[in-house]
Structures are given as structure tokens and as C-alpha cells.
Design a protein around this motif. Structure first.
Motif, mmCIF file in Angstrom:
data_model
loop_
_atom_site.group_PDB
_atom_site.id
_atom_site.type_symbol
_atom_site.label_atom_id
_atom_site.label_comp_id
_atom_site.label_asym_id
_atom_site.label_seq_id
_atom_site.Cartn_x
_atom_site.Cartn_y
_atom_site.Cartn_z
ATOM 1 N N VAL A 25 0.836 -1.200 0.000
ATOM 2 C CA VAL A 25 0.000 0.000 0.000
ATOM 3 C C VAL A 25 0.875 1.256 0.000
ATOM 4 O O VAL A 25 0.620 2.218 -0.739
ATOM 5 N N ILE A 26 1.907 1.258 0.825
ATOM 6 C CA ILE A 26 2.785 2.434 0.923
ATOM 7 C C ILE A 26 3.500 2.687 -0.398
ATOM 8 O O ILE A 26 3.562 3.829 -0.887
ATOM 9 N N THR A 27 4.065 1.628 -0.980
ATOM 10 C CA THR A 27 4.771 1.815 -2.259
ATOM 11 C C THR A 27 3.810 2.189 -3.374
ATOM 12 O O THR A 27 4.190 2.900 -4.319
ATOM 13 N N LEU A 28 2.563 1.736 -3.267
ATOM 14 C CA LEU A 28 1.574 2.108 -4.273
ATOM 15 C C LEU A 28 1.344 3.620 -4.274
ATOM 16 O O LEU A 28 1.087 4.223 -5.322
ATOM 17 N N TRP A 29 1.444 4.229 -3.123
ATOM 18 C CA TRP A 29 1.268 5.681 -3.015
ATOM 19 C C TRP A 29 2.332 6.430 -3.837
ATOM 20 O O TRP A 29 2.060 7.489 -4.407
ATOM 21 N N PHE A 30 3.539 5.846 -3.910
ATOM 22 C CA PHE A 30 4.641 6.495 -4.618
ATOM 23 C C PHE A 30 4.813 5.971 -6.047
ATOM 24 O O PHE A 30 5.749 6.381 -6.743
ATOM 25 N N ASP A 31 3.935 5.082 -6.474
ATOM 26 C CA ASP A 31 4.009 4.487 -7.810
ATOM 27 C C ASP A 31 3.976 5.586 -8.875
ATOM 28 O O ASP A 31 3.123 6.474 -8.843
ATOM 29 N N ARG A 32 4.899 5.508 -9.826
ATOM 30 C CA ARG A 32 5.008 6.561 -10.848
ATOM 31 C C ARG A 32 4.473 6.107 -12.208
ATOM 32 O O ARG A 32 4.659 6.807 -13.207
ATOM 33 N N THR A 33 3.858 4.957 -12.271
ATOM 34 C CA THR A 33 3.327 4.486 -13.542
ATOM 35 C C THR A 33 1.899 4.984 -13.753
ATOM 36 O O THR A 33 1.197 5.327 -12.800
ATOM 37 N N GLU A 34 1.477 4.997 -15.004
ATOM 38 C CA GLU A 34 0.120 5.397 -15.366
ATOM 39 C C GLU A 34 -0.788 4.170 -15.410
ATOM 40 O O GLU A 34 -0.309 3.026 -15.425
ATOM 41 N N LEU A 35 -2.070 4.409 -15.437
ATOM 42 C CA LEU A 35 -3.016 3.305 -15.526
ATOM 43 C C LEU A 35 -2.885 2.614 -16.879
ATOM 44 O O LEU A 35 -2.820 3.264 -17.918
ATOM 45 N N TYR A 36 -2.850 1.295 -16.839
ATOM 46 C CA TYR A 36 -2.894 0.503 -18.063
ATOM 47 C C TYR A 36 -4.311 0.555 -18.630
ATOM 48 O O TYR A 36 -5.270 0.927 -17.938
ATOM 49 N N THR A 37 -4.480 0.164 -19.876
ATOM 50 C CA THR A 37 -5.791 0.245 -20.534
ATOM 51 C C THR A 37 -6.879 -0.447 -19.737
ATOM 52 O O THR A 37 -7.962 0.119 -19.515
ATOM 53 N N LEU A 362 8.878 -0.824 -18.531
ATOM 54 C CA LEU A 362 7.492 -0.624 -18.091
ATOM 55 C C LEU A 362 6.708 0.174 -19.130
ATOM 56 O O LEU A 362 5.834 0.972 -18.788
ATOM 57 N N ASP A 363 6.973 -0.068 -20.402
ATOM 58 C CA ASP A 363 6.386 0.780 -21.441
ATOM 59 C C ASP A 363 4.869 0.770 -21.454
ATOM 60 O O ASP A 363 4.241 1.789 -21.736
ATOM 61 N N ARG A 364 4.244 -0.364 -21.123
ATOM 62 C CA ARG A 364 2.783 -0.409 -21.193
ATOM 63 C C ARG A 364 2.119 0.482 -20.141
ATOM 64 O O ARG A 364 0.932 0.791 -20.243
ATOM 65 N N TYR A 365 2.867 0.920 -19.140
ATOM 66 C CA TYR A 365 2.318 1.768 -18.083
ATOM 67 C C TYR A 365 2.793 3.211 -18.184
ATOM 68 O O TYR A 365 2.654 3.967 -17.218
ATOM 69 N N LEU A 366 3.330 3.609 -19.327
ATOM 70 C CA LEU A 366 3.887 4.949 -19.480
ATOM 71 C C LEU A 366 3.477 5.549 -20.827
ATOM 72 O O LEU A 366 3.210 4.823 -21.785
ATOM 73 N N GLY A 367 3.447 6.869 -20.889
ATOM 74 C CA GLY A 367 3.263 7.579 -22.150
ATOM 75 C C GLY A 367 1.821 7.792 -22.573
ATOM 76 O O GLY A 367 1.579 8.496 -23.562
ATOM 77 N N ARG A 368 0.863 7.239 -21.881
ATOM 78 C CA ARG A 368 -0.535 7.383 -22.303
ATOM 79 C C ARG A 368 -1.056 8.796 -22.047
ATOM 80 O O ARG A 368 -1.778 9.366 -22.876
ATOM 81 N N ALA A 369 -0.715 9.341 -20.894
ATOM 82 C CA ALA A 369 -1.208 10.675 -20.558
ATOM 83 C C ALA A 369 -0.744 11.708 -21.573
ATOM 84 O O ALA A 369 -1.489 12.630 -21.922
ATOM 85 N N ALA A 466 3.549 3.557 -26.809
ATOM 86 C CA ALA A 466 3.499 3.669 -28.275
ATOM 87 C C ALA A 466 4.728 4.371 -28.824
ATOM 88 O O ALA A 466 4.667 5.031 -29.859
ATOM 89 N N GLU A 467 5.860 4.208 -28.170
ATOM 90 C CA GLU A 467 7.072 4.919 -28.576
ATOM 91 C C GLU A 467 7.413 4.647 -30.042
ATOM 92 O O GLU A 467 7.476 3.498 -30.485
ATOM 93 N N GLY A 468 7.584 5.731 -30.798
ATOM 94 C CA GLY A 468 7.946 5.604 -32.191
ATOM 95 C C GLY A 468 6.789 5.368 -33.134
ATOM 96 O O GLY A 468 6.988 5.281 -34.353
#
Length: 485
Positions: A25-37, A362-369, A466-468
Motif C-alpha cells: 500500500v505504501i509503495t503504491l502511493w509512490f508508484d510513478r506508472t500510469e493506468l494501463y488500458t 514498463l512501457d505499457r504503463y507509461l506515455g498514455r497521458a 506507443a514509442e515511435g
């Protein structure tokens, strides 16, 4: 019973599960990834609190809605239900283990569940497997309690009601609950320790039917779209036997459950021995669940997690087989704990790490925003109150990004059966104002004769999912769009 000397007894197991859950729970608070689809999609389902959804039952959306109502519209709140439910499930495994085996076996089984690779991953993101596993564990525990009452000639109608409700909620979590229910029947056929009285069974069946009835009604009212999607997802096109797919699926279970535990479970399956009747029942239950999905893999296809329901009974079976193997128990827990600690930290500190091929780990959890915000900015700059897309992946994140206000998000016009939840529940209703269309690729949309895009912007996505890859943003007059075939 006191914890046995040198064994991880119940108190130690409970303390370890609570500490691990708190860490998650604590580490989830600091999680830097975005929501997956899928995560964003489940959040979107919860906005309507309907009795069904396009591809799965609705419980996961309800749970996320509860968390976000309590803790706000954040990635942390969306994912919070995952570590909490997995912690509860581990305690249920412990409670069941204490009924059928020693403290040593029960404690190790509970800790094993809490540190399974599938649970380590499932605690860092939200999925339908999480409430499913909780319901399976609760269902098996109540079945054993009811069976013990039946052996004494006693009924327990209130507990039977609870069993029916738990099974129904499991069905509303994921339709794979029917596999687990088949496993529960198999356990009862193998051992009296799992057989409940007919009266209690009837009560549980009635409550189960009443619990799932609203979802069945929703599915029927929407043209059985969920059943059609499940059939398409399984790629069923007649029996085309491929034993290699079945072997591949079984090999993947070493990653789902962990190499030591799954190896012990396989050993128990091949050489069941003379274990207790309760453990023989659990072996039958887990084997049937996994066997159903193996058949599915051989005849069509099956993803690694489709048989995950077997791990509840499987952990107890494996723990019993490893009772006299302290080194293997230590190795199994060490591997599971290492992954359980490393994965949340990776999602905090490892968002820039790349694989040898250059791909973000961790590409699937990044770049969507970044993609969604570019579309939102174009809409706001040009006074467009609507953003359209045909792609589920883009629609999911767009819906999440405008949660605090902004343009409305709809599915682009489309001729044919719904392809996703937005086609089903959020089709573009039409209008007179310009709209923004977000699409993958670099081709501008086809407009009706006499109309043309007001603005077209092509770009290549940066680091992330979706890099590239090329994307196109178009500002369109309201009468431009032609429904896609």
C-alpha cells in the motif's frame, strides 16, 4: 494450537502478511506508472455502476468506484483494492489451512499465496483476478465449514446463504468462477470433508442464482455482447487440437505460481499418496480448474492467468507436499518475497529502465497521458467539446484524463457490432460543433463529400506504450464523419 517449533505459525504468518500488505500500500502511493488500458477501463465501468460491462462482469468496477469515492480520483485509489484484497485472501488461505493441516502447512501456504508471482503483480495493478481469488478462498473455507457441520448432522442455513453470496460475487468478478465451482464439486466427489447437506446446497444455489440474475439480465438486454466477446477472445473456431499450446500453458504456470510451488503441486498430482481427505479434495479441485483451461489451450487458446483460480487450493496442496522440505520452503519464499519487494520498487524507480533491445521495461504503463493530453489541449484550444476515437486503448485513457472535467469522450461512429464498452455505452450522439478525432496511424479521416478536416496534426509518440508510433489528431466539422465499416 501454538505455532510449531521452527515453523512459520499462524501469528508469524499473520504478521508477515500484514507487513507485506502495508508495504504494498505504501509503495503504491509512490508508484510513478500510469493506468494501463484495462485499469482505466475498469475505472470507467464503475462510473455507471451498471449490472454488466462489455467484456467482463461488473464487480471490479464497483470496487474501484468504492475506493475512489473514499480516497479520490487517483491512480493510487484505483489500484488500492488490489493489495488489500490479496492480503485478505492470504488470511483466508491461512484460516482454511488451519482447518485441514498443521500450523506449519497453513502458515507456509498463506505466505506462499501472499508472495506468488501472480499475486505480486496483481497487487501492483488492478485486475478481475483479484476479487475472483478472494471469493474462491472464502467459498472453499465456507464449504469446508458446512461440510464439517454436515458430518455432525447439523445444518447451517445462514452460512449457506453466505456461501451462495460469495459464489455469486465471484461470478460477478469473473466468469471463470464457474471453473472454481466445478472444482468445489470435484472436491466433494473425492472427499466427504467437502460435502455439504442438500438443504444447505439448495439455499446456497438459490442465493447464487439471485446474486447473478441482474448480470444475466444485463447481458441478455445488451444482445449477449459479453458472451460474444468471450467467444471471440478465446478464438474458438472449431476443434483444432494443438498439444504444444497446452504444454506452453502448463509451462507458464511455473511463472504464475512460482517454480518450487508449481513443481510441488505437479508432484502431488502425479503421486497423490495418502494425504488427508481434505487435501485430496483440494488436489482434485485445483486439478480440475487447471485441466479445464488446458483443454481450452489445446483446442483454441488460453492466456497464462486464465487458470489462476487453481492457486488457492494449489498453494495448500503444495505446502503439504513441502512440509518436510525446509530448504525448498525457504527457497520458494525467498524467490516470492524478492519479487514482491522488487516489483513495487521498480514501478517507483524503474520507469526509465530499458531492456537490451531499447524498449522501456514498463512501457505499457507509461506515455498514455502525453497522448491524451495532446488531444485534450487541441480540443480546448479550438472550442471543441467532444473528443472521439475508435480505439479502446485511447478511449480508456482519454476517459481517465478528463475525469476532473474537460471535453466529453465518445466512440467514433461505427457500423457493425460493438467492439468495446464505448461503442456499447458511449457512441457519439452527433451534434453541430466541431469535434476532435484521435487515431493511431498517420492517415487523416475520411470525410463525407463536400466536407474536409479543419486541422490535421501528425506526430510520433515519445517514450512509453506507443514509442515511435504515429498518431493523428484531427479537428473535424460535425458533419464530416462517415461511420467506419
Amino acid at each position: 494450537m501454538r505455532p510449531e517449533a521452527g515453523a512459520p505459525g499462524r501469528r508469524l504468518a499473520i504478521a508477515a502478511i500484514l507487513l507485506l500488505t502495508a508495504f504494498r500500500v505504501i509503495t503504491l502511493w509512490f508508484d510513478r506508472t500510469e493506468l494501463y488500458t484495462d485499469e482505466a477501463q475498469y475505472w470507467f465501468w464503475g462510473q455507471d455502476l451498471a449490472f454488466g460491462a462489455f467484456s467482463k462482469p461488473p464487480l471490479i468496477g464497483w470496487l474501484i468506484r468504492a475506493m475512489t469515492e473514499l480516497f479520490g480520483q487517483t491512480e493510487f485509489a484505483v489500484r488500492l483494492v488490489a493489495p488489500l484484497l490479496h492480503g485478505i485472501t492470504a488470511l483466508l488461505v491461512l484460516a482454511l489451512g488451519l482447518r485441514i493441516a498443521s500450523d506449519r502447512v497453513a502458515g507456509f501456504a498463506a505466505l506462499s499465496y501472499a508472495t506468488l508471482p501472480a499475486v505480486a503483480l496483481g497487487s501492483a495493478l488492478v485486475s478481475t483476478d483479484t476479487p475472483l481469488l478472494a471469493c474462491i478462498a472464502a467459498g472453499l473455507l465456507m464449504q469446508h465449514v458446512l461440510a464439517a457441520r454436515a458430518l455432525r448432522g447439523q445444518g447451517a442455513p445462514l452460512l449457506a446463504v453466505t456461501l451462495g453470496l460469495v459464489l455469486g460475487l465471484g461470478f460477478l468478478a469473473k466468469y471463470a468462477m464457474v471453473y472454481a465451482m466445478a472444482g468445489m464439486v470435484a472436491a466433494a466427489l473425492v472427499s466427504r470433508d467437502w460435502r455439504i447437506r442438500r438443504a444447505d446446497l439448495g439455499i446456497a444455489a438459490l442465493v447464487f442464482a439471485a446474486t447473478i440474475a441482474p448480470n444475466l439480465w444485463w447481458v441478455a438486454a445488451h444482445g449477449f455482447v459479453t458472451a460474444k466477446h468471450l467467444a471471440a477472445d478465446a478464438e474458438w473456431a472449431g476443434p483444432k487440437l494443438d498439444a504444444l499450446r497446452g504444454l506452453k500453458f502448463m509451462a507458464e504456470q511455473f511463472a504464475v505460481m512460482g517454480p518450487v510451488l508449481f513443481g510441488a503441486w505437479l508432484l502431488a498430482l502425479v503421486t497423490p499418496g495418502r494425504g488427508s481427505g481434505a487435501l485430496r479434495g483440494l488436489l482434485a479441485a485445483s486439478a480440475l480448474v487447471l485441466g479445464i483451461v488446458v483443454v481450452q489451450a489445446v483446442t483454441s487458446r488460453a492466456l497464462a492467468n486464465w487458470g489462476v483460480g487453481f492457486v488457492i487450493a494449489g498453494c495448500l496442496v503444495a505446502a503439504a507436499r513441502l512440509e518436510r522440505a525446509p530448504l525448498l520452503r525457504a527457497l520458494s519464499l525467498a524467490l516470492g518475497l524478492a519479487l514482491s519487494l522488487a516489483l513495487p520498487i521498480l514501478k517507483i524507480e524503474g520507469t526509465t529502465l530499458r531492456l537490451p533491445n531499447g524498449q522501456l521495461m514498463l512501457d505499457r504503463y507509461l506515455g498514455r497521458a502525453e497522448v491524451s493530453q495532446r488531444a485534450i489541449a487541441l480540443a480546448q484550444q479550438n472550442g471543441a467539446g467532444v473528443i472521439l476515437s475508435a480505439d479502446r486503448e485511447l478511449l480508456a485513457d482519454l476517459s481517465w484524463q478528463v475525469r476532473a472535467g474537460g471535453p466529453e469522450v465518445f466512440a467514433a461512429p461505427f457500423d457493425g457490432a460493438p467492439r468495446h464498452h464505448w461503442d456499447l455505452t458511449r457512441p457519439y450522439p452527433g451534434g453541430t460543433a466541431p469535434v476532435v478525432l484521435l487515431a493511431k496511424g498517420d492517415q487523416p479521416p475520411t470525410c463525407r463529400p463536400g466536407t474536409a478536416p479543419l486541422l490535421v496534426d501528425h506526430w510520433t509518440a515519445g517514450p512509453g506504450f506507443a514509442e515511435g508510433r504515429a498518431f493523428t489528431l484531427s479537428l473535424l466539422p460535425a458533419d464530416c464523419l462517415v461511420p467506419a465499416p
